[in-house]
Design a protein around this motif. Structure first.
Motif: not given
Ligand code: HEM
Ligand SMILES: [Cu+2]
Ligand SMILES: [Cu+2]
Lengths: 534, 242
Positions: A59-61, A63-64, A67, A135, A137, A144, A446-451
């Motif tokens: 869950a912590y890495t 997102g990286d 993305n 990362d 987008m 960001y 939402p878009r750009r969500y992996w979870d």
């Protein structure tokens, strides 16, 4: 290629200034980008198939990792595949042939364009090599993009290289179309594809420099300590979003117009009909789009804190885009009326395009309405909308173009059974992938969500179905692309004009065309048109 | 002052409203989410009609005009000048009419979205990588930590419109309330707003809708709608605790 008979020499391809070879180099690069970005899409879809980590480490890495895939997928699909596939490959290969020219106006600049594009692809590929993978987008919004540990420079340089390549190509082709038409060929006798590129390239020439400027400011802020987008020091984060979309909305027309142009050619040829209401589509459609394409970008900033009057003003201009697009659509559909339609692989894609254009276009209407988009924007509804119009309609146009002109380019025929099977898998797969995303988008995914564990559990079912669809598409794409490769080597020999087209590239050139394109100087008379089948 | 002017101009409508207002009586507060849902159905119907007309024509023609023998050519009649212009102008006006119809409907609901009711309760919201902070008028503030899910989140009393004044301490985030059909970005250096009308008691969520990096998917918070009594107790408890 006459050169094909003298054997393959790498140096001949590297130093070529022949528009046809340059077109093929564009095609190879863009299909490579498409394939890699497609693999990213599969990774993304597997990850989204269930809430919680699926293939990311934890869950912590997670997102990286996710993305980076998403960054590469978006950037490579738009900058590396669609734009170079249409205004690179298709325009290069076809424009000079369609207007009866020997080559483009500046063949060496053309060679520079394609190699700049390849350099851009190589820089984009460094994504997978550098430790600080980008990362941000494909939109690269600051702050960001300025504060992330990821590498923003790679993004900026990719845009610079591909942008510079596009600007050179625009000038080159505009000059070619204006000055190098065969004697006697008037503007109202041009192929629809030529018109579509002409209008798209004007847009490209006007707007790409704005994007290049925007990302350059990003580079300055990030690495040179300027403060263009830094509110703490008098900058403004919205400035970037405005500049970015000032280019990137028009960019969708740089994709949409040639995609339509390709389908017009296929429809007219396969239905053996003239284009329905040619002038309405050209002047009321394409040229009108050029005029208003720069007045609608705020529809990407409907919930970004822009002044209310701007959000309403650009709702009206955005909705009015339906007029030129509607006229073009009527011409496309109308070309079938009282036609005599032959169904083959390109026409399968053409028929699908009717439906894709409707779904993609109509779902854009709520997104054009400020108040609707305040809920639907940034959800998977938006995601499904732009995939229908760009990821499917425009992508299918590239595939249809390769299939349609394949005999001309390679001198050989495709395997029809494999092509049709590939088509059906692609078509069924994309519907299975993207319809569920419309539905959960309206419910708020939402878009750009992996979870997405915070959402109701039924979202996971929809995501699973979408992932299944993506794998069906993947099989379809493998069949489609391998058909090109295998048939180019050992397909059946193609006759000179297998579709019985009336357009110059079929009627006046050898198959495949040799250097200089036309054995004899081409002239056309006043009642010649590429669509005159009577 | 503005009220007084409109009361003069629109004596019929404005005056009673102005009076009711002055008397502190309840003014009818719209429910933007309900208006959104209503408009969504109108829009879907509109799209459905256009889609069916085109799709039916397209599919019918594809089927009807398939070639029956090789070498056959199309028989489309040549458009004369008048019909060519007609086939451009008439559809253009039809599309434009539909555009203005949708724009007008959209604008009406949009005005509801942007006119904050005067009795709205204000909450300041700050987004950060990765937490939400909510600050109430009376000095009470709560934080919702994205990683630990600790904190009350946004707590509001039922039946009272809520206006959020929003900003960010770092990158762009967006406060998205799917159940209230509204979102607005939050960014450093600017204050944006949105308002919503919590008509029912219950718990829902707000989730970040603008890409903000590693924990973007996790950047959500609880939104609790409670009775006025529960709200007062909650505020009192917060004041003591703080
Ligand atoms: C059928 C093949 C494809 C599949 C399965 C697919 C899937 C996806 C998925 C899952 C996402 C991420 C959604 C999210 O996290 O919210 C995405 C984003 C995106 N896709 Fe595709 N895609 C496909 C083809 C394409 C094509 C051909 C294009 C070319 C225009 C494209 C352009 C994009 C863009 C621009 C994004 C947004 C990236 C971002 O959010 O920055 N996709 N796609
Ligand atoms: Cu746009
Ligand atoms: Cu976020």
């Amino acid at each position: 290629m006459s050169t094909a008979s003298s054997g393959f020499k790498l140096s001949e391809w590297i130093f070529t200034t022949d528009h046809k070879r340059i077109g093929i180099l564009y095609l190879i690069g863009s299909i490579a980008a498409f394939s890699l970005a497609g693999i990213m899409a599969l990774l993304i879809r597997i990850e989204q198939a269930a809430p919680g980590p699926t293939i990311v480490s934890d869950a912590y890495t997670g997102g990286d990792q996710y993305n980076v895939w998403l960054y590469f997928h978006g950037a490579a699909m738009i900058l590396g595949f669609l734009i170079p596939g249409l205004t690179g490959f298709a325009a290069n290969y076809l424009l000079p042939l369609m207007i009866g020219a020997k080559d483009v106006a500046f063949p060496r600049i053309n060679a520079l364009s394609v190699w700049l594009f390849w350099a851009g692809i190589v820089v984009a590929l460094l994504t997978f090599v550098v430790p600080d993978k980008p990362d941000i987008m494909w939109t690269g919004y600051p702050p960001y993009s300025i504060t992330t540990a990821g590498n923003t420079a790679l993004y900026v340089f990719t845009v610079h290289l591909i942008g510079f390549s596009s600007i050179l190509a625009s000038v080159n082709f505009l000059v070619t179309i204006i000055y190098m038409r065969a004697p006697g060929m008037g503007w109202n006798q041009l192929n629809m594809f030529v018109w579509s590129c002409f209008t798209a390239l004007i847009i490209q020439l006007v707007f790409v420099p704005v994007l290049a400027a925007a990302v350059t400011l990003l580079l300055f802020d990030r690495y040179l300590g300027t403060h263009f987008f830094d509110p703490a020091n008098g900058g403004d984060v919205l400035l970037y979003q405005n500049l970015f979309w000032f280019y990137s909305h028009p960019a969708v027309y740089v994709i949409f117009l040639p995609a339509m142009g390709i389908f017009y050619e296929i429809f007219a040829t396969m239905a053996k009909n003239p284009i329905f209401n040619y002038k309405a589509a050209v002047y009321g459609g394409m040229c009108f789009i050029v005029l208003i394409s720069g007045e609608v970008w705020v529809h990407h900033l409907y919930y970004s804190g822009m002044p209310d009057w701007l959000r309403i003003g650009q709702m009206v201009t955005t909705l009015l885009i339906s007029i030129p697009v509607g006229l073009m659509t009527i011409s496309l559909f109308g070309t079938l009326y009282k036609g005599s339609i032959t169904f083959n692989i390109p026409m399968y894609y053409g028929t699908a395009a009717l439906y894709l254009l409707l779904i993609g276009g109509l779902t854009g209407i709520p997104l054009a309405m400020t108040v609707m988009s305040v809920h639907l924007g940034e959800t998977s509804f938006t995601h499904a909308h732009f995939h229908f119009i760009m990821g499917i309609f425009a992508t299918f146009s590239v595939f249809a173009a390769v299939d349609f002109w394949f005999p001309k380019i390679s001198g050989r025929m495709l395997n029809p059974a494999q092509g049709k099977l590939g088509f059906w898998l692609n078509f069924i797969g994309v519907n299975i992938t993207f319809w569920p995303l419309f539905i959960i988008g309206v419910e708020g995914m939402p878009r750009r969500y992996w979870d997405y564990s915070q959402f109701p559990s039924h979202f996971a079912h929809y995501h699973k179905v979408a992932t299944l669809g993506a794998f069906i598409v993947a099989i379809g794409m493998v069949l489609t692309i391998s058909n090109w490769i295998i048939s180019a080597i050992k397909g059946e020999k193609a006759p000179d004009n297998p579709w019985g087209s009336n357009s110059l590239e079929w009627t006046h050139t050898a198959t495949p065309p040799g250097p200089g394109n036309f054995p004899k100087e081409v002239t056309v008379d006043a009642d010649w048109t590429p669509y005159n089948y009577k | 002052m503005k009220r007084a002017v409109s009361a003069l101009v629109l004596t019929g409508l404005g005056l009673p409203a102005a009076l009711a207002d002055a008397a502190g009586a309840k003014v009818a507060v719209p429910d933007p989410a309900a208006s959104w849902n209503h408009l969504w159905h109108d829009v879907l119907l509109d799209l459905f009609i256009i889609g069916i007309i085109f799709l039916a024509a397209g599919l019918y023609w594809v089927w009807k005009y398939r070639a029956t023998r090789p070498g056959q050519i199309g028989t489309a009649p040549k458009l004369d000048k008048i019909s060519a212009i007609g086939f451009a102008v008439v559809p253009a006006f039809l599309f434009m009419a539909d555009d203005f119809y949708l724009a007008a409907k959209g604008w009406t609901v949009w005005n509801e979205y942007r006119d904050v009711p005067r009795n709205a309760m204000e909450v300041k919201v700050t987004g950060s990588m990765w937490s939400w902070n909510f600050e109430y008028d009376n000095g009470v503030s709560t934080t919702f930590m994205v990683d630990t899910k600790e904190g009350d989140g946004l707590v509001v009393p039922v039946g009272k419109p809520v206006v959020l004044r929003m900003t960010s301490t770092d990158v762009v985030h967006s406060f998205f309330l799917p159940d209230y059909r509204v979102k607005e970005d939050m960014m450093p250096g600017r204050v944006t707003y949105l308002w919503f009308n919590p008509v029912k008691v219950g718990e829902t969520l707000a989730t970040c809708a603008e890409f903000c990096g590693n924990r973007h998917s996790f950047m959500w918070t609880k939104v609790k709608v409670v009775s006025q009594a529960d709200f007062d107790t909650w505020i009192a408890k917060k004041k003591q605790g703080a």
